[in-house]
Design a protein around this motif. Structure first.
Motif, PDB file in Angstrom:
ATOM      1  N   PHE A  84       5.746   0.484  10.990  1.00 54.67           N
ATOM      2  CA  PHE A  84       5.942  -0.519   9.943  1.00 54.67           C
ATOM      3  C   PHE A  84       5.722  -1.928  10.487  1.00 54.67           C
ATOM      4  O   PHE A  84       5.281  -2.819   9.764  1.00 54.67           O
ATOM      5  CB  PHE A  84       7.324  -0.358   9.303  1.00 54.67           C
ATOM      6  CG  PHE A  84       7.442   0.900   8.494  1.00 54.67           C
ATOM      7  CD1 PHE A  84       6.870   0.993   7.235  1.00 54.67           C
ATOM      8  CD2 PHE A  84       8.098   2.018   8.993  1.00 54.67           C
ATOM      9  CE1 PHE A  84       6.955   2.156   6.483  1.00 54.67           C
ATOM     10  CE2 PHE A  84       8.187   3.186   8.252  1.00 54.67           C
ATOM     11  CZ  PHE A  84       7.613   3.257   6.995  1.00 54.67           C
ATOM     12  N   GLY A 118      11.671  -5.240   7.053  1.00 55.16           N
ATOM     13  CA  GLY A 118      10.509  -4.481   6.625  1.00 55.16           C
ATOM     14  C   GLY A 118       9.299  -5.340   6.301  1.00 55.16           C
ATOM     15  O   GLY A 118       9.430  -6.457   5.812  1.00 55.16           O
ATOM     16  N   LEU A 124       4.069   5.540   4.732  1.00 53.03           N
ATOM     17  CA  LEU A 124       3.120   4.982   5.687  1.00 53.03           C
ATOM     18  C   LEU A 124       1.690   5.112   5.173  1.00 53.03           C
ATOM     19  O   LEU A 124       0.885   4.179   5.287  1.00 53.03           O
ATOM     20  CB  LEU A 124       3.265   5.670   7.047  1.00 53.03           C
ATOM     21  CG  LEU A 124       4.496   5.279   7.863  1.00 53.03           C
ATOM     22  CD1 LEU A 124       4.652   6.187   9.077  1.00 53.03           C
ATOM     23  CD2 LEU A 124       4.420   3.821   8.304  1.00 53.03           C
TER      24      LEU A 124
END
Length: 199
Positions: free
Chosen positions: A14, A184, A67
């Motif tokens: 990420f 994130g 992902l």
């Protein structure tokens, strides 16, 4: 001038998907960034998380889907099962710390180059040759891979402690000088809006 402490892990997919958007946002708002690589595998158990190998299959299946979706959305190639993952993230973290201390290159490009090597180029970022190449491509002296190892180790350990103290539990994680936390790569838009004063 706003400031961002950027906690990240060089083996985090990420973090890879964050690309260089943080640097673009920082430039847009005249913000400075301090790069703080952390040992994500040590962070998880200390902050209520679980290392990927120990997670329930349901969580790992969603992680894989997310992902794939995010990499497609961002137009970034990503191998869900890299040939060299997990690997020892410390050498690449030490090199980033040394580069930040030395200056003279593009730190954002270095960080992204290391992550891209792991997640899109099937390279082992624990290898000296890979780290040297990433340093050179980002405008740093490749010899930084061999220097400042003690300082790198001390800073890497200190970054982990600071991360726990400041509420970090994953990567990438962004903390502004006003204490706002964003977790994130999908929260970079919110960070941008916050720095603009609208969020």
């Amino acid at each position: 001038m706003p400031h961002i402490d950027y906690f990240f892990a060089t083996i985090s997919p990420f973090t890879y998907l964050a690309g260089t958007r943080l640097e673009e946002i920082a430039a847009k708002h005249g913000a400075t960034v301090t790069y703080k690589p952390i040992d994500i595998m040590a962070l998880f158990p200390r902050t209520g998380g679980t290392n990927p190998k120990d997670r329930h299959p349901n969580r790992m299946e969603l992680r894989a889907q997310e992902l794939q979706r995010q990499s497609k959305k961002l137009g970034m190639p990503l191998n869900l099962k890299p040939a060299h993952w997990p690997t020892n993230a410390a050498p690449s973290a030490y090199a980033i710390i040394a580069a930040q201390n030395a200056g003279g290159g593009d730190l954002g490009a270095l960080v992204h180059g290391v992550l891209r090597a792991c997640w899109a180029e099937e390279k082992d970022i624990a290898e000296d040759a890979v780290i040297r190449d990433c340093l050179a491509r980002a405008g740093f002296d490749p010899a930084l891979a061999d220097s400042g190892l003690l300082v790198g180790a001390e800073t890497y350990a200190a970054n982990l402690e600071k991360a726990v103290e400041r509420g970090v539990f994953g990567a990438p994680f962004y903390i502004t000088d006003s204490g706002q936390r964003f977790w994130g790569q999908d929260k970079l838009e919110d960070l941008d809006l916050h720095l603009a004063g609208t969020l």
